[in-house]
Design an enzyme around this catalytic site. Sequence first.
Site, PDB file in Angstrom:
ATOM      1  N   ASP A 148       0.195   1.007  10.206  1.00 17.60           N
ATOM      2  CA  ASP A 148       0.708  -0.025  11.091  1.00 17.60           C
ATOM      3  C   ASP A 148      -0.391  -0.489  12.052  1.00 17.60           C
ATOM      4  OD1 ASP A 148       3.098  -1.449  12.217  1.00 17.60           O
ATOM      5  OD2 ASP A 148       2.561  -0.287  13.997  1.00 17.60           O
ATOM      6  N   GLU A 172      -1.896  -2.683   7.383  1.00 12.73           N
ATOM      7  CA  GLU A 172      -1.330  -3.940   7.863  1.00 12.73           C
ATOM      8  C   GLU A 172      -2.356  -4.558   8.796  1.00 12.73           C
ATOM      9  OE1 GLU A 172       2.108  -5.674  10.848  1.00 12.73           O
ATOM     10  OE2 GLU A 172       1.045  -3.824  11.234  1.00 12.73           O
TER      11      GLU A 172
END
Length: 531
Positions: free
Chosen positions: A224, A267
């Site tokens: 993330d 990401e």
Amino acid sequence: MKKNIIIFLILIAVIFLIVFKKDEQNIFKEKYETDDVYYQIFVRSFADSDNDGIGDFNGISQNIDYFVDLGITGIYLMPIHPSPSYHGYDVLDYYDVNEDYGTLDDFENLVTVAHENEISIMIDLVINHTSDQHPWFLASRSFHNDDHEKYKDYYTWTDEDDERFGKLGAWNQNIWHSASGKYYAGYFSNQMPDLNMQNDDVIEEIRNIGEYWLNIGVDGFRLDAAMHIYGKNEVVMDDRTQENINFWKEFSIDMRLINEDVYIIGEVWTQSSVYADYFGGLDSVFNFELSDIIVNSAKTGRNDLYTYSINRLYNKFDEVRPDYIDATFLRNHDNDRIATVLNGDISRLKLAAEMQLMLPGVPFIYYGEELGMKGAKSNGPYYDETRRLPFIWADETKRTTWFNDSFNIDVEQAELQQNDEDSLYNTYKKLIDLRDSSIALKFGEFISWESDSSTLQGFFRYYSGDSYEEELIFVLHNIGKSDTAELAPDITGEIIYFSKGINNYNNVSLSKGSTLVIRLNPEDFETYLNK
Ligand code: CA
């Protein structure tokens, strides 16, 4: 004597090159071993096993047949750790699971069940920041207490005299938050304090967390906020992007030493000119620009530059690392769902699926996308809940009820679509099966087919190598919304896919919103390219 020195130096250089090359090769997952099709799950929404209305690990385990039927070979779970938020992107304990979702035993059972069915499990690793209730942060913010000295530098603290103080983050947000008479960095919010990645103790903690989950049997990580490890105006650095990439490269090397098959994807939500560089530190990054190209083309029905733009992205990635593994998706949990974007038009949704699944790389399907589930960020009191709604099982005992879904009342439910040959679900299933049957579709190069049409866009997929037999595939989409199809190319071979119901291919025309896939004789490739 001089000759001996030269021979000696050449020898050293050769040894260096061998060692260096080996090291470089071992950092990343092998492209030709990575043919998974991933399915992204928000656990809270997927399937309930104990009738409390909240999705859980056992709900996923008990419905493993669903993934097997669809052809899924990897499941990516959004955050599974204890967290004060419904979404879990602010972690309280990296070594435990959210009790809403079950126990650690339930999770381990899910890993076992998945592996028995040849499905990999990837988890979200949210280590850019923790929850502000994480024990590390509670200790860090009471750094006046000598017992907590160790944790003081687990986070980034400044005061008014610091050159970074008051400066804004990458999207002009406030990143400095007041506590204990100082200011801590929290890139996403004051409830998500950023870990200090310039502290070796913190880096060691993250390595230990990764090792812990790999030892439990997890097969991969989705990282993330991977580009914010060293955030803008949070740290003083000459080249933050390169430092971020180096950080993940070190992490990848560490994880690969524990499990050489680990698959790590970042990401990096920004423009491709930046995220391309992350292929230098990670197996994969999500291809955000590609997702927009597909979704916008499916929506508008016109794009002269569809094939061209995709090819340009691949060339960019190639420059960073020729054996990069692309990761394709249509939408994710931070986007409005594609069925909402395409107004629930099933034929356009089928086209979008055809576009995604005929491209190279590892596809990620957001849960419910295969059903045409809808959802968009609401302007009401909610944040992103309406992009992460309960999966629409027909069997109400499985269905989660933690959020009241008004978006999907008219959308055909999973079990019904499974039994409906013309459903969106079965289009996904056929496309995944087609990929699985074709080396060129899985691993082959992408080679543009020149088109001057705004609606007829095509490309070749070509595999030639030592591991498998040579194969050549031609993919043609008529992305247009008009039935008046333009002339299709004179390419003949074995038709291996044909959009059902809306199609009529006779070497002359290809009707609106449809896709044709042909297996060609590789010996004829030169002829086709010269046309
Ligand atoms: Ca439950």
